[in-house]
Design a protein around this motif. Structure first.
Motif, PDB file in Angstrom:
ATOM      1  N   ILE A  27      13.584   4.428   0.847  1.00 21.12           N
ATOM      2  CA  ILE A  27      13.519   4.340   2.305  1.00 21.12           C
ATOM      3  C   ILE A  27      12.605   5.462   2.800  1.00 21.12           C
ATOM      4  N   VAL A  28      11.563   5.085   3.523  1.00 25.10           N
ATOM      5  CA  VAL A  28      10.587   6.051   4.038  1.00 25.10           C
ATOM      6  C   VAL A  28      10.880   6.309   5.502  1.00 25.10           C
ATOM      7  N   GLU A  29      11.063   7.582   5.847  1.00 28.67           N
ATOM      8  CA  GLU A  29      11.242   7.968   7.241  1.00 28.67           C
ATOM      9  C   GLU A  29      10.039   8.779   7.679  1.00 28.67           C
ATOM     10  N   ASN A  30       9.584   8.595   8.888  1.00 26.52           N
ATOM     11  CA  ASN A  30       8.417   9.244   9.493  1.00 26.52           C
ATOM     12  C   ASN A  30       7.101   8.647   9.021  1.00 26.52           C
ATOM     13  N   GLY A  31       7.130   7.618   8.175  1.00 30.23           N
ATOM     14  CA  GLY A  31       5.936   6.873   7.818  1.00 30.23           C
ATOM     15  C   GLY A  31       4.896   7.605   7.000  1.00 30.23           C
ATOM     16  N   VAL A  32       5.185   8.781   6.448  1.00 26.23           N
ATOM     17  CA  VAL A  32       4.180   9.540   5.709  1.00 26.23           C
ATOM     18  C   VAL A  32       4.189   9.194   4.226  1.00 26.23           C
ATOM     19  N   TRP A  33       5.355   8.989   3.651  1.00 25.97           N
ATOM     20  CA  TRP A  33       5.445   8.660   2.238  1.00 25.97           C
ATOM     21  C   TRP A  33       4.919   7.249   1.997  1.00 25.97           C
ATOM     22  N   GLU A  34       4.263   7.049   0.865  1.00 27.60           N
ATOM     23  CA  GLU A  34       3.777   5.723   0.492  1.00 27.60           C
ATOM     24  C   GLU A  34       3.952   5.531  -1.009  1.00 27.60           C
ATOM     25  N   ARG A  35       4.187   4.280  -1.385  1.00 25.24           N
ATOM     26  CA  ARG A  35       4.330   3.930  -2.796  1.00 25.24           C
ATOM     27  C   ARG A  35       3.078   3.227  -3.244  1.00 25.24           C
ATOM     28  N   GLY A  36       2.542   3.630  -4.386  1.00 24.55           N
ATOM     29  CA  GLY A  36       1.347   2.987  -4.909  1.00 24.55           C
ATOM     30  C   GLY A  36       0.807   3.742  -6.107  1.00 24.55           C
ATOM     31  N   ILE A  37      -0.458   3.509  -6.396  1.00 25.95           N
ATOM     32  CA  ILE A  37      -1.113   4.135  -7.534  1.00 25.95           C
ATOM     33  C   ILE A  37      -1.769   5.430  -7.065  1.00 25.95           C
ATOM     34  N   PRO A  38      -1.307   6.584  -7.560  1.00 28.24           N
ATOM     35  CA  PRO A  38      -1.879   7.841  -7.112  1.00 28.24           C
ATOM     36  C   PRO A  38      -3.289   8.053  -7.670  1.00 28.24           C
ATOM     37  N   SER A  39      -4.182   8.557  -6.822  1.00 25.03           N
ATOM     38  CA  SER A  39      -5.567   8.789  -7.242  1.00 25.03           C
ATOM     39  C   SER A  39      -6.140  10.056  -6.610  1.00 25.03           C
ATOM     40  N   GLY A  40      -5.279  10.981  -6.221  1.00 25.24           N
ATOM     41  CA  GLY A  40      -5.730  12.190  -5.550  1.00 25.24           C
ATOM     42  C   GLY A  40      -6.117  13.291  -6.523  1.00 25.24           C
ATOM     43  N   PRO A  41      -6.610  14.397  -5.992  1.00 22.13           N
ATOM     44  CA  PRO A  41      -7.006  15.521  -6.850  1.00 22.13           C
ATOM     45  C   PRO A  41      -5.822  16.203  -7.533  1.00 22.13           C
ATOM     46  N   ALA A  42      -4.681  16.270  -6.886  1.00 24.16           N
ATOM     47  CA  ALA A  42      -3.509  16.925  -7.476  1.00 24.16           C
ATOM     48  C   ALA A  42      -2.584  15.918  -8.150  1.00 24.16           C
ATOM     49  N   LEU A  43      -2.376  14.778  -7.539  1.00 26.60           N
ATOM     50  CA  LEU A  43      -1.519  13.731  -8.089  1.00 26.60           C
ATOM     51  C   LEU A  43      -2.399  12.536  -8.425  1.00 26.60           C
ATOM     52  N   ASN A  44      -2.639  12.340  -9.727  1.00 28.00           N
ATOM     53  CA  ASN A  44      -3.545  11.255 -10.125  1.00 28.00           C
ATOM     54  C   ASN A  44      -2.960  10.359 -11.207  1.00 28.00           C
ATOM     55  N   SER A  45      -1.652  10.476 -11.430  1.00 26.97           N
ATOM     56  CA  SER A  45      -0.975   9.557 -12.348  1.00 26.97           C
ATOM     57  C   SER A  45       0.517   9.557 -12.028  1.00 26.97           C
ATOM     58  N   ALA A  46       1.175   8.510 -12.458  1.00 28.13           N
ATOM     59  CA  ALA A  46       2.617   8.391 -12.254  1.00 28.13           C
ATOM     60  C   ALA A  46       3.346   8.932 -13.486  1.00 28.13           C
ATOM     61  N   LEU A  83      -1.536   9.176  -1.308  1.00 23.21           N
ATOM     62  CA  LEU A  83      -1.836   8.756  -2.674  1.00 23.21           C
ATOM     63  C   LEU A  83      -3.237   9.130  -3.138  1.00 23.21           C
ATOM     64  N   SER A  84      -4.154   9.400  -2.212  1.00 18.97           N
ATOM     65  CA  SER A  84      -5.538   9.634  -2.618  1.00 18.97           C
ATOM     66  C   SER A  84      -6.104  10.991  -2.186  1.00 18.97           C
ATOM     67  N   ASP A  85      -5.306  11.840  -1.567  1.00 16.15           N
ATOM     68  CA  ASP A  85      -5.836  13.116  -1.098  1.00 16.15           C
ATOM     69  C   ASP A  85      -4.684  14.109  -0.931  1.00 16.15           C
ATOM     70  N   ASP A  86      -4.963  15.232  -0.292  1.00 11.96           N
ATOM     71  CA  ASP A  86      -3.924  16.213  -0.010  1.00 11.96           C
ATOM     72  C   ASP A  86      -2.959  15.655   1.029  1.00 11.96           C
ATOM     73  N   TYR A  87      -1.781  16.253   1.103  1.00 15.06           N
ATOM     74  CA  TYR A  87      -0.781  15.809   2.055  1.00 15.06           C
ATOM     75  C   TYR A  87      -1.193  16.195   3.479  1.00 15.06           C
ATOM     76  N   PRO A  88      -0.695  15.484   4.481  1.00 13.65           N
ATOM     77  CA  PRO A  88      -1.039  15.815   5.872  1.00 13.65           C
ATOM     78  C   PRO A  88      -0.341  17.096   6.331  1.00 13.65           C
ATOM     79  N   THR A  89      -0.925  17.764   7.307  1.00 19.00           N
ATOM     80  CA  THR A  89      -0.335  19.000   7.826  1.00 19.00           C
ATOM     81  C   THR A  89       0.575  18.701   9.003  1.00 19.00           C
ATOM     82  N   ASP A  90       1.480  19.637   9.282  1.00 14.54           N
ATOM     83  CA  ASP A  90       2.383  19.573  10.431  1.00 14.54           C
ATOM     84  C   ASP A  90       3.222  18.302  10.474  1.00 14.54           C
ATOM     85  N   VAL A  91       3.708  17.888   9.321  1.00 13.60           N
ATOM     86  CA  VAL A  91       4.507  16.668   9.238  1.00 13.60           C
ATOM     87  C   VAL A  91       5.814  16.986   8.518  1.00 13.60           C
ATOM     88  N   GLU A  92       6.906  16.459   9.038  1.00 14.05           N
ATOM     89  CA  GLU A  92       8.189  16.526   8.353  1.00 14.05           C
ATOM     90  C   GLU A  92       8.541  15.100   7.952  1.00 14.05           C
TER      91      GLU A  92
END
Length: 111
Positions: free
Chosen positions: A13-32, A43-52
């Motif tokens: 269950i995702v609250e606040n709409g920031v989390w997403e499920r999929g194939i990670p391809s970012g610089p820090a998270l690039n595999s499951a 999933l493809s970049d750094d996390y957003p700022t000022d978000v809970e």
């Protein structure tokens, strides 16, 4: 129960709409951890700022289980004095929540 997130039925269950499920391809998270799917705040970049944001599992009844165990794999980059992460549980159907362990009293609670 093992949740690999490979099937939509494994969704959390995702609250606040920031989390997403999929194939990670970012610089820090690039595999499951297993398979191809993971949950990430981006999933493809750094996390957003000022978000809970919250990622919530389904409810599990541990009343008939002796010594239940929760295991998960987590990759993270946290900014000191700004970011935090914790795992919480409820014993009364979500009316109140408690942190599972603390960094100060159990520094490796997440390992």
């Amino acid at each position: 129960m093992i949740n690999s997130f490979e099937d939509a039925a494994d969704g959390l269950i995702v609250e606040n709409g920031v989390w997403e499920r999929g194939i990670p391809s970012g610089p820090a998270l690039n595999s499951a951890a297993s398979g191809t799917q993971a949950y990430a705040t981006n999933l493809s970049d750094d996390y957003p700022t000022d978000v809970e944001a919250y990622l919530v599992t389904n409810c599990y009844d541990f009343t008939q289980i002796i010594d239940p165990v929760l295991k998960f794999q987590m990759a993270y980059i946290l900014e000191t004095n700004w970011d935090w992460a914790n795992v919480q549980y409820s014993l009364n159907g979500g009316q109140t929540w408690e942190n599972l362990g603390t960094v100060n009293s159990q520094p490796n609670w997440y390992n």
